[in-house]
Motif scaffolding. Structure first.
Motif, PDB file in Angstrom:
ATOM      1  N   GLN A  17     -39.017 -63.749   3.211  1.00 58.99           N
ATOM      2  CA  GLN A  17     -38.078 -63.158   4.151  1.00 58.99           C
ATOM      3  C   GLN A  17     -37.149 -64.294   4.566  1.00 58.99           C
ATOM      4  O   GLN A  17     -37.601 -65.299   5.115  1.00 58.99           O
ATOM      5  N   TYR A  18     -35.856 -64.138   4.277  1.00 61.59           N
ATOM      6  CA  TYR A  18     -34.887 -65.207   4.524  1.00 61.59           C
ATOM      7  C   TYR A  18     -34.299 -65.080   5.917  1.00 61.59           C
ATOM      8  O   TYR A  18     -33.864 -64.002   6.310  1.00 61.59           O
ATOM      9  N   GLY A  19     -34.281 -66.182   6.637  1.00 60.18           N
ATOM     10  CA  GLY A  19     -33.677 -66.246   7.955  1.00 60.18           C
ATOM     11  C   GLY A  19     -32.557 -67.258   7.975  1.00 60.18           C
ATOM     12  O   GLY A  19     -32.326 -67.963   6.991  1.00 60.18           O
ATOM     13  N   PRO A  20     -31.849 -67.387   9.101  1.00 57.33           N
ATOM     14  CA  PRO A  20     -30.711 -68.298   9.171  1.00 57.33           C
ATOM     15  C   PRO A  20     -31.085 -69.775   9.091  1.00 57.33           C
ATOM     16  O   PRO A  20     -30.262 -70.599   8.697  1.00 57.33           O
ATOM     17  N   ASN A  21     -32.315 -70.123   9.421  1.00 53.46           N
ATOM     18  CA  ASN A  21     -32.731 -71.525   9.424  1.00 53.46           C
ATOM     19  C   ASN A  21     -33.909 -71.823   8.511  1.00 53.46           C
ATOM     20  O   ASN A  21     -34.459 -72.919   8.565  1.00 53.46           O
ATOM     21  N   GLY A  22     -34.324 -70.872   7.728  1.00 50.63           N
ATOM     22  CA  GLY A  22     -35.475 -71.070   6.862  1.00 50.63           C
ATOM     23  C   GLY A  22     -35.950 -69.737   6.319  1.00 50.63           C
ATOM     24  O   GLY A  22     -35.258 -68.731   6.423  1.00 50.63           O
ATOM     25  N   PHE A  23     -37.116 -69.741   5.750  1.00 46.92           N
ATOM     26  CA  PHE A  23     -37.673 -68.507   5.208  1.00 46.92           C
ATOM     27  C   PHE A  23     -39.152 -68.418   5.537  1.00 46.92           C
ATOM     28  O   PHE A  23     -39.813 -69.400   5.806  1.00 46.92           O
ATOM     29  N   PHE A  33     -36.691 -65.939  -7.846  1.00 46.14           N
ATOM     30  CA  PHE A  33     -35.665 -65.886  -8.869  1.00 46.14           C
ATOM     31  C   PHE A  33     -34.283 -65.827  -8.246  1.00 46.14           C
ATOM     32  O   PHE A  33     -34.070 -65.126  -7.258  1.00 46.14           O
ATOM     33  N   CYS A  34     -33.355 -66.564  -8.839  1.00 44.86           N
ATOM     34  CA  CYS A  34     -31.958 -66.570  -8.402  1.00 44.86           C
ATOM     35  C   CYS A  34     -31.367 -65.181  -8.646  1.00 44.86           C
ATOM     36  O   CYS A  34     -31.484 -64.637  -9.750  1.00 44.86           O
ATOM     37  N   ALA A  35     -30.726 -64.625  -7.617  1.00 43.51           N
ATOM     38  CA  ALA A  35     -30.121 -63.297  -7.730  1.00 43.51           C
ATOM     39  C   ALA A  35     -28.915 -63.293  -8.662  1.00 43.51           C
ATOM     40  O   ALA A  35     -28.568 -62.247  -9.212  1.00 43.51           O
ATOM     41  N   ASP A  44     -40.102 -75.416  -3.260  1.00 47.03           N
ATOM     42  CA  ASP A  44     -39.763 -76.707  -2.655  1.00 47.03           C
ATOM     43  C   ASP A  44     -38.343 -77.160  -3.004  1.00 47.03           C
ATOM     44  O   ASP A  44     -37.843 -78.123  -2.430  1.00 47.03           O
ATOM     45  N   GLU A  45     -37.660 -76.434  -3.904  1.00 48.93           N
ATOM     46  CA  GLU A  45     -36.269 -76.747  -4.252  1.00 48.93           C
ATOM     47  C   GLU A  45     -35.291 -75.697  -3.738  1.00 48.93           C
ATOM     48  O   GLU A  45     -34.084 -75.828  -3.931  1.00 48.93           O
ATOM     49  N   LEU A  46     -35.793 -74.650  -3.094  1.00 48.12           N
ATOM     50  CA  LEU A  46     -34.944 -73.565  -2.606  1.00 48.12           C
ATOM     51  C   LEU A  46     -34.119 -74.032  -1.408  1.00 48.12           C
ATOM     52  O   LEU A  46     -34.667 -74.462  -0.395  1.00 48.12           O
ATOM     53  N   ARG A  47     -32.790 -73.983  -1.532  1.00 47.05           N
ATOM     54  CA  ARG A  47     -31.887 -74.437  -0.475  1.00 47.05           C
ATOM     55  C   ARG A  47     -30.830 -73.410  -0.111  1.00 47.05           C
ATOM     56  O   ARG A  47     -30.206 -73.518   0.935  1.00 47.05           O
ATOM     57  N   TYR A  48     -30.595 -72.420  -0.978  1.00 49.25           N
ATOM     58  CA  TYR A  48     -29.480 -71.498  -0.786  1.00 49.25           C
ATOM     59  C   TYR A  48     -29.963 -70.059  -0.849  1.00 49.25           C
ATOM     60  O   TYR A  48     -30.650 -69.668  -1.791  1.00 49.25           O
ATOM     61  N   TRP A  49     -29.593 -69.256   0.169  1.00 46.88           N
ATOM     62  CA  TRP A  49     -29.965 -67.848   0.191  1.00 46.88           C
ATOM     63  C   TRP A  49     -29.017 -67.097   1.108  1.00 46.88           C
ATOM     64  O   TRP A  49     -28.269 -67.683   1.876  1.00 46.88           O
ATOM     65  N   SER A  50     -29.087 -65.783   1.022  1.00 46.96           N
ATOM     66  CA  SER A  50     -28.317 -64.904   1.900  1.00 46.96           C
ATOM     67  C   SER A  50     -29.290 -64.175   2.818  1.00 46.96           C
ATOM     68  O   SER A  50     -30.193 -63.473   2.335  1.00 46.96           O
ATOM     69  N   ALA A  56     -32.007 -65.129  -3.034  1.00 50.69           N
ATOM     70  CA  ALA A  56     -32.005 -66.581  -3.238  1.00 50.69           C
ATOM     71  C   ALA A  56     -31.006 -66.939  -4.332  1.00 50.69           C
ATOM     72  O   ALA A  56     -30.728 -66.131  -5.221  1.00 50.69           O
ATOM     73  N   TYR A  57     -30.480 -68.185  -4.267  1.00 54.60           N
ATOM     74  CA  TYR A  57     -29.525 -68.670  -5.256  1.00 54.60           C
ATOM     75  C   TYR A  57     -29.915 -70.076  -5.688  1.00 54.60           C
ATOM     76  O   TYR A  57     -30.334 -70.889  -4.869  1.00 54.60           O
ATOM     77  N   ALA A  58     -29.728 -70.370  -6.964  1.00 48.15           N
ATOM     78  CA  ALA A  58     -30.129 -71.661  -7.518  1.00 48.15           C
ATOM     79  C   ALA A  58     -29.190 -72.795  -7.120  1.00 48.15           C
ATOM     80  O   ALA A  58     -29.627 -73.937  -6.986  1.00 48.15           O
ATOM     81  N   THR A  59     -27.905 -72.509  -6.956  1.00 45.79           N
ATOM     82  CA  THR A  59     -26.917 -73.545  -6.639  1.00 45.79           C
ATOM     83  C   THR A  59     -25.934 -73.013  -5.599  1.00 45.79           C
ATOM     84  O   THR A  59     -25.770 -71.790  -5.455  1.00 45.79           O
TER      85      THR A  59
END
Length: 69
Positions: A17-23, A33-35, A44-50, A56-59
């Motif tokens: 569950q993605y939040g504004p400051n973390g998940f 998986f990147c959408a 541990d590499e996840l940095r970008y999401w909506s 989630a997004y890879a880059t």
């Protein structure tokens, strides 16, 4: 990253569950998986999401492209 009591080490796809400051980990796993690209992203590499789309997004480039109107 917030983890619940059921989110110990596991293999496979995690459910987040993605939040504004973390998940928050809803189902334990090693990656999501990147959408935009379908690429597996280790947690541990996840940095970008909506937060709005719960994706989630890879880059940052893929996130920007995906979120364009």
């Amino acid at each position: 990253m917030l983890m619940n009591k059921n989110s110990g080490p596991a293999s496979g796809e995690a459910k987040l569950q993605y939040g504004p400051n973390g998940f928050r980990v809803l189902r334990a796993g090693q990656h999501v998986f990147c959408a935009a690209s379908g690429e597996a992203i280790p947690l541990d590499e996840l940095r970008y999401w909506s937060v709005e789309y719960q994706e989630a997004y890879a880059t940052p480039q893929l996130a920007t492209e995906r979120l364009k109107p």
